[in-house]
Design a protein around this motif. Structure first.
Motif, PDB file in Angstrom:
ATOM      1  N   ILE A  21      32.063 -11.369 -21.225  1.00 13.10           N
ATOM      2  CA  ILE A  21      31.538 -10.582 -20.115  1.00 13.10           C
ATOM      3  C   ILE A  21      31.429 -11.491 -18.886  1.00 13.10           C
ATOM      4  O   ILE A  21      31.524 -11.180 -17.746  1.00 13.10           O
ATOM      5  N   TRP A  22      31.308 -12.945 -19.256  1.00 11.85           N
ATOM      6  CA  TRP A  22      31.176 -13.987 -18.180  1.00 11.85           C
ATOM      7  C   TRP A  22      32.331 -14.920 -18.085  1.00 11.85           C
ATOM      8  O   TRP A  22      31.893 -15.965 -18.717  1.00 11.85           O
ATOM      9  N   PRO A  23      33.587 -14.644 -17.824  1.00 20.66           N
ATOM     10  CA  PRO A  23      34.856 -15.646 -18.233  1.00 20.66           C
ATOM     11  C   PRO A  23      34.408 -16.887 -17.444  1.00 20.66           C
ATOM     12  O   PRO A  23      33.644 -16.863 -16.181  1.00 20.66           O
ATOM     13  N   THR A  24      34.695 -17.969 -17.947  1.00 18.75           N
ATOM     14  CA  THR A  24      34.512 -19.063 -17.369  1.00 18.75           C
ATOM     15  C   THR A  24      35.603 -19.487 -16.352  1.00 18.75           C
ATOM     16  O   THR A  24      36.453 -18.856 -16.165  1.00 18.75           O
ATOM     17  N   PHE A  25      35.083 -20.471 -15.152  1.00 20.46           N
ATOM     18  CA  PHE A  25      35.813 -20.578 -14.032  1.00 20.46           C
ATOM     19  C   PHE A  25      36.225 -22.186 -14.226  1.00 20.46           C
ATOM     20  O   PHE A  25      35.676 -22.887 -14.587  1.00 20.46           O
ATOM     21  N   HIS A  26      37.677 -22.096 -13.797  1.00 21.01           N
ATOM     22  CA  HIS A  26      38.224 -23.762 -13.759  1.00 21.01           C
ATOM     23  C   HIS A  26      39.087 -23.573 -12.895  1.00 21.01           C
ATOM     24  O   HIS A  26      40.176 -22.493 -12.703  1.00 21.01           O
ATOM     25  N   ALA A  27      39.265 -24.923 -12.124  1.00 19.45           N
ATOM     26  CA  ALA A  27      40.387 -24.821 -11.018  1.00 19.45           C
ATOM     27  C   ALA A  27      40.430 -26.268 -10.946  1.00 19.45           C
ATOM     28  O   ALA A  27      39.542 -27.161 -10.877  1.00 19.45           O
ATOM     29  N   ASP A  28      41.493 -27.088 -10.772  1.00 20.63           N
ATOM     30  CA  ASP A  28      42.073 -28.238 -10.762  1.00 20.63           C
ATOM     31  C   ASP A  28      41.661 -28.908  -9.322  1.00 20.63           C
ATOM     32  O   ASP A  28      41.329 -29.923  -8.995  1.00 20.63           O
ATOM     33  N   ASN A  29      42.075 -27.880  -8.605  1.00 20.03           N
ATOM     34  CA  ASN A  29      41.878 -28.287  -7.197  1.00 20.03           C
ATOM     35  C   ASN A  29      41.055 -27.321  -6.562  1.00 20.03           C
ATOM     36  O   ASN A  29      41.336 -26.187  -6.036  1.00 20.03           O
ATOM     37  N   ILE A  30      39.582 -27.707  -6.117  1.00 16.40           N
ATOM     38  CA  ILE A  30      38.887 -26.785  -5.404  1.00 16.40           C
ATOM     39  C   ILE A  30      39.072 -26.768  -3.845  1.00 16.40           C
ATOM     40  O   ILE A  30      39.168 -27.658  -3.249  1.00 16.40           O
ATOM     41  N   ILE A  31      39.055 -25.591  -3.270  1.00 13.18           N
ATOM     42  CA  ILE A  31      39.189 -25.366  -1.819  1.00 13.18           C
ATOM     43  C   ILE A  31      37.936 -24.813  -1.441  1.00 13.18           C
ATOM     44  O   ILE A  31      37.951 -23.647  -1.917  1.00 13.18           O
ATOM     45  N   THR A  32      37.078 -25.136  -0.292  1.00 12.38           N
ATOM     46  CA  THR A  32      35.785 -24.379  -0.177  1.00 12.38           C
ATOM     47  C   THR A  32      35.943 -24.364   1.432  1.00 12.38           C
ATOM     48  O   THR A  32      36.060 -25.326   2.270  1.00 12.38           O
ATOM     49  N   THR A  33      35.393 -23.278   1.902  1.00 12.49           N
ATOM     50  CA  THR A  33      35.249 -23.191   3.329  1.00 12.49           C
ATOM     51  C   THR A  33      33.686 -22.950   3.730  1.00 12.49           C
ATOM     52  O   THR A  33      33.381 -22.638   4.919  1.00 12.49           O
ATOM     53  N   ARG A  34      32.753 -22.887   2.847  1.00  7.39           N
ATOM     54  CA  ARG A  34      31.672 -22.169   2.918  1.00  7.39           C
ATOM     55  C   ARG A  34      30.317 -23.528   2.825  1.00  7.39           C
ATOM     56  O   ARG A  34      29.432 -23.209   2.724  1.00  7.39           O
ATOM     57  N   GLY A  35      30.702 -24.657   3.116  1.00  5.12           N
ATOM     58  CA  GLY A  35      29.849 -25.821   3.252  1.00  5.12           C
ATOM     59  C   GLY A  35      29.508 -26.190   2.145  1.00  5.12           C
ATOM     60  O   GLY A  35      28.668 -27.292   2.044  1.00  5.12           O
ATOM     61  N   PHE A  36      30.175 -26.093   1.029  1.00  7.19           N
ATOM     62  CA  PHE A  36      29.740 -26.798  -0.335  1.00  7.19           C
ATOM     63  C   PHE A  36      30.518 -27.922  -0.177  1.00  7.19           C
ATOM     64  O   PHE A  36      31.401 -28.382   0.302  1.00  7.19           O
ATOM     65  N   ASP A  37      30.019 -29.129  -0.766  1.00  2.00           N
ATOM     66  CA  ASP A  37      30.322 -30.390  -0.909  1.00  2.00           C
ATOM     67  C   ASP A  37      31.456 -30.530  -2.008  1.00  2.00           C
ATOM     68  O   ASP A  37      31.120 -30.332  -3.318  1.00  2.00           O
ATOM     69  N   ILE A  38      32.685 -30.625  -1.633  1.00  2.00           N
ATOM     70  CA  ILE A  38      33.865 -30.754  -2.579  1.00  2.00           C
ATOM     71  C   ILE A  38      33.451 -31.816  -3.808  1.00  2.00           C
ATOM     72  O   ILE A  38      33.798 -31.490  -4.974  1.00  2.00           O
ATOM     73  N   LYS A  39      32.689 -32.962  -3.458  1.00  2.00           N
ATOM     74  CA  LYS A  39      32.537 -34.027  -4.310  1.00  2.00           C
ATOM     75  C   LYS A  39      31.524 -33.496  -5.432  1.00  2.00           C
ATOM     76  O   LYS A  39      31.272 -34.128  -6.574  1.00  2.00           O
ATOM     77  N   GLU A  40      30.825 -32.355  -5.178  1.00  2.00           N
ATOM     78  CA  GLU A  40      29.779 -32.009  -6.087  1.00  2.00           C
ATOM     79  C   GLU A  40      30.458 -31.058  -7.271  1.00  2.00           C
ATOM     80  O   GLU A  40      29.720 -30.416  -8.200  1.00  2.00           O
ATOM     81  N   PHE A  41      31.820 -30.531  -7.156  1.00  2.00           N
ATOM     82  CA  PHE A  41      32.307 -29.955  -8.171  1.00  2.00           C
ATOM     83  C   PHE A  41      32.961 -30.980  -9.089  1.00  2.00           C
ATOM     84  O   PHE A  41      33.758 -31.774  -8.754  1.00  2.00           O
ATOM     85  N   LYS A  42      32.773 -30.626 -10.477  1.00  2.00           N
ATOM     86  CA  LYS A  42      33.370 -31.439 -11.506  1.00  2.00           C
ATOM     87  C   LYS A  42      33.932 -30.499 -12.633  1.00  2.00           C
ATOM     88  O   LYS A  42      33.736 -29.105 -12.626  1.00  2.00           O
ATOM     89  N   THR A  43      34.376 -31.080 -13.643  1.00  2.00           N
ATOM     90  CA  THR A  43      34.948 -30.436 -14.736  1.00  2.00           C
ATOM     91  C   THR A  43      34.126 -30.826 -16.096  1.00  2.00           C
ATOM     92  O   THR A  43      34.095 -32.048 -16.357  1.00  2.00           O
ATOM     93  N   ILE A  44      33.772 -29.666 -16.876  1.00  2.00           N
ATOM     94  CA  ILE A  44      33.405 -30.303 -18.188  1.00  2.00           C
ATOM     95  C   ILE A  44      34.436 -29.824 -19.244  1.00  2.00           C
ATOM     96  O   ILE A  44      35.148 -28.929 -19.025  1.00  2.00           O
ATOM     97  N   ILE A  45      34.164 -30.280 -20.465  1.00  2.00           N
ATOM     98  CA  ILE A  45      34.833 -29.451 -21.559  1.00  2.00           C
ATOM     99  C   ILE A  45      33.943 -28.950 -22.613  1.00  2.00           C
ATOM    100  O   ILE A  45      32.860 -29.492 -22.930  1.00  2.00           O
TER     101      ILE A  45
END
Length: 93
Positions: free
Chosen positions: A23-47
Motif C-alpha cells: 500500500i505504501w511502496p518505498t521511494f528510492h532515488a540515487d539523484n534527488i532534485i528538489t525545488t521546495r527548499g529541502f536541504d539536499i544533504k538531508e536525503f540519505k539512502t538506507i538498506i
C-alpha cells in the motif's frame, strides 16, 4: 508524486513491511532534485531488511501511496493518523 513518512518508523529504519509496503511502496532515488527548499544533504539512502534501497529525509524513510494516481494527489495524508506528507516544516529543528 507525493512523498510520505510513517510515524511508526524508527530513525533510518522502515517498519512498513509486508502488506504495508504494498500500500505504501518505498521511494528510492540515487539523484534527488528538489525545488521546495529541502536541504539536499538531508536525503540519505538506507538498506531495508528486505534488501531494497530506500531514501530517507532527516532519517525518516520515504514512501509513495498506492492510491495517489496523479502528481499532486495527497490521498495518503493523515491515514490512520500515522501517515503524513513530507513537509520540511515538520522536521525543522
Amino acid at each position: 508524486m507525493t512523498l510520505y513518512y510513517f510515524t511508526k518508523d524508527d530513525t533510518s529504519v522502515s517498519n512498513c513491511k509486508g502488506q504495508c509496503s504494498e500500500i505504501w511502496p518505498t521511494f528510492h532515488a540515487d539523484n534527488i532534485i528538489t525545488t521546495r527548499g529541502f536541504d539536499i544533504k538531508e536525503f540519505k539512502t538506507i538498506i531495508r531488511d528486505d534488501g531494497q534501497k530506500q531514501t530517507t529525509y532527516k532519517g525518516h524513510p520515504l514512501y509513495y501511496f498506492v492510491k495517489d494516481k496523479q502528481a499532486g494527489d495527497i490521498k495518503g495524508q493523515g491515514v490512520n493518523n500515522v501517515w503524513f506528507v513530507l513537509d520540511k516544516k515538520v522536521f525543522e529543528e
